[in-house]
Scaffold this active site. Structure first.
Site, mmCIF file in Angstrom:
data_model
loop_
_atom_site.group_PDB
_atom_site.id
_atom_site.type_symbol
_atom_site.label_atom_id
_atom_site.label_comp_id
_atom_site.label_asym_id
_atom_site.label_seq_id
_atom_site.Cartn_x
_atom_site.Cartn_y
_atom_site.Cartn_z
ATOM 1 C CG HIS A 282 -2.885 -3.959 -3.320
ATOM 2 N ND1 HIS A 282 -3.206 -4.175 -4.891
ATOM 3 C CD2 HIS A 282 -1.435 -4.213 -3.777
ATOM 4 C CE1 HIS A 282 -2.668 -3.296 -5.416
ATOM 5 N NE2 HIS A 282 -2.004 -2.674 -4.596
ATOM 6 C CG ASP A 294 0.975 -1.494 -6.994
ATOM 7 O OD1 ASP A 294 1.037 -2.132 -6.265
ATOM 8 O OD2 ASP A 294 1.018 -0.389 -7.448
ATOM 9 C CD GLU A 328 -3.695 -0.147 -2.281
ATOM 10 O OE1 GLU A 328 -2.494 0.688 -1.584
ATOM 11 O OE2 GLU A 328 -2.922 -0.222 -3.365
ATOM 12 C CD GLU A 329 -3.159 0.760 -6.844
ATOM 13 O OE1 GLU A 329 -2.863 1.727 -6.366
ATOM 14 O OE2 GLU A 329 -2.529 -0.144 -6.943
ATOM 15 C CG ASP A 355 0.947 -2.626 -2.311
ATOM 16 O OD1 ASP A 355 1.815 -2.322 -3.068
ATOM 17 O OD2 ASP A 355 0.338 -1.577 -1.355
ATOM 18 C CG HIS A 427 0.193 3.668 -9.590
ATOM 19 N ND1 HIS A 427 -0.044 4.685 -8.480
ATOM 20 C CD2 HIS A 427 0.277 2.130 -8.693
ATOM 21 C CE1 HIS A 427 -0.419 4.412 -7.086
ATOM 22 N NE2 HIS A 427 -0.065 2.893 -7.549
#
Length: 470
Positions: A282, A294, A328-329, A355, A427
């Site tokens: 992504h 990520d 995606e997130e 991912d 994140h």
């Protein structure tokens, strides 16, 4: 004589037909394994994947969907795919409700005033301009919050400090995910005016982990944020002394019908171009770091694998399609892709998404019935020298963006990467390029290269294998 002539002509026709059929059939797996092994070895010394993520994180940086930076990333990705020799490179637009982070702060106002390190959860509503000040109700487990009766948290800020378990396969994150996803609505049902949780992470740094929440329809929407892990532990100690009051300020904004794009590039199949092996990662990221692991790394892995295959003297029989998913997130790009490609599911031979960071792949799960097939055994022999094995358990999924395709009947593969420390930076503001070991990234590219080539060059039918396995 005429009869003999007809027999001779028929025999010649059948022989030529057999030759034609044999010519169009896929080569035996043993011969394909030679090329797949060669690709894997070449990937171990190919700098393309690291160069991809280095360029992305340097020239673009964070790529929160809905921001101008994400729009620039889409244009960047198209250029990169074209430069690497991909065909049919294009972006597929869709709209979604974008969420943009604003100011965020929290502090203990009593009994001992002090700053707290927090970050808003994706999708959280804002507090009012003056923020919220209230006493907290602290729960050391999510189960304790769920056990609280309706109305018991009226006027309070609910705080859940349950710890997440460190695990190589990331299963600790899956187990803890409802605390973030559903916790705000569960707290609101019990009267809470805001919600804080201990970050879903395995580090001890004072860097909170963001991530999306899911508000429940019909339930009040309350502001929600994640605490850095040391700060969650500090609140546990403070509540042991007496009542704790917190002031919380969050000012995010939402934009309905914001634009995003899934970026697509292909390596056209030589003999069966309508059959598709779909891989990708992504393109979007959270906005705290630069989205290196990520999911810059995931895109780099699948890009690097497909790029190596594109450089072969002859393309494999099937088309390899690389999709860089756009949102995606916040959970929107997979559904958007599946909707845009309705009716195409039967053409997708297999799908997989990378991912899970930049570490090495240690095991591969295939669709039901495939692990024990000639395909699974051949792939196992190829990847063993590279440090991975075939897990005989079937793949249950393969990334958030593949979920809708899987629900539509598309077989999926899961290439498991070592995630023991993935949730130390997941994140957070610490998700930056320096966390990537190029050699480990290259090993992941090697496994993806072998798997993707073997699936695209062979005539394996994963659906038939799954049906036989039932």
């Amino acid at each position: 004589m005429a009869k003999i002539l007809r027999i001779a002509v028929l025999s010649a026709f059948l022989a030529s037909s057999a030759v034609a059929i044999e010519a169009s059939a896929a080569p035996p797996l043993e011969s394909l394994a030679v090329t797949a092994s060669s690709l894997g070895q070449k990937a171990l010394d190919d700098p393309a994947a690291f160069a991809f993520v280095e360029s992305l994180t340097t020239e673009i940086g964070q790529r929160l969907a809905g921001t101008e930076a994400h729009k620039r990333a889409v244009a960047w990705a198209e250029v990169r795919l074209r430069q690497a020799g991909f065909e049919n490179v294009h972006s597929e637009p869709f709209t979604f409700p974008a969420w943009i982070r604003g100011a965020e702060s929290a502090e203990v106002v009593g009994p001992v005033p002090q700053h707290l390190a927090i970050t808003a959860l994706g999708g959280s509503v804002a507090t009012d301009a003056n923020g919220i000040e209230a006493e907290i109700a602290l729960f050391r487990s999510y189960a304790d919050l769920l056990a609280a009766p309706p109305g018991s948290l009226a006027g309070k800020i609910a705080v859940v400090t349950q710890r997440m378990v460190r695990a190589q396969d990331g299963s600790g994150y899956g187990a803890a995910n409802p605390i973030r996803r559903s916790g705000p609505s569960e707290a609101a049902k019990r009267g809470a005016v805001a919600y804080l949780l201990r970050s879903l992470g395995t580090d001890s740094h004072r860097l909170p982990h963001t991530g999306a929440l899911n508000y429940e329809n019909g339930t009040p929407r309350i502001p929600a944020a994640a605490l850095a892990i040391p700060d969650a532990e500090q609140l546990e100690r403070l509540t042991a002394v007496g009542p704790v009051r917190i002031r919380l300020l969050l000012t995010p904004m939402a934009h309905e019908n914001a634009p995003s794009w899934n970026v697509v590039g292909e390596i056209k199949g030589a003999d069966r171009p309508d059959e598709i092996v779909l891989i990708g990662g992504h393109l979007d990221s959270w906005d705290l770091g630069t989205g290196a692991t990520d999911d810059g790394a995931g895109m780099a892995i699948t890009f690097g694998a497909a790029r190596l295959i594109a450089g072969l003297p002859q393309h494999p029989s099937r088309t390899i399609r690389v999709v860089l998913f756009g949102a995606e997130e916040m959970d929107f790009s997979g559904a958007a892709y599946a909707k845009a490609h309705e009716g195409e599911a039967n053409k997708i031979v297999i799908a997989g998404e990378a991912d899970f960071g930049a570490r090495t792949v240690y095991s591969v799960q295939l669709p039901p019935g495939a692990a024990g097939s000639d395909f699974g055994r051949t792939l196992g022999r190829i990847i063993a020298p590279l440090g991975a094995n075939i897990d005989r358990r079937p793949a249950l999924g393969s990334g958030e963006d593949i979920r809708e395709l899987q629900a539509g009947g598309v077989p999926v593969a899961s290439l498991h990467q070592d995630g023991l420390d993935y949730f130390d930076i997941h994140h957070t503001a610490d998700d930056t390029l320096d966390k990537i070991d190029p050699k480990q990234l290259d090993q992941a590219v090697a496994i993806w290269s072998a798997f993707t080539y073997l699936a695209a060059a062979s005539d394996v039918d994963f659906r038939s294998l799954a049906a036989t396995a039932k």
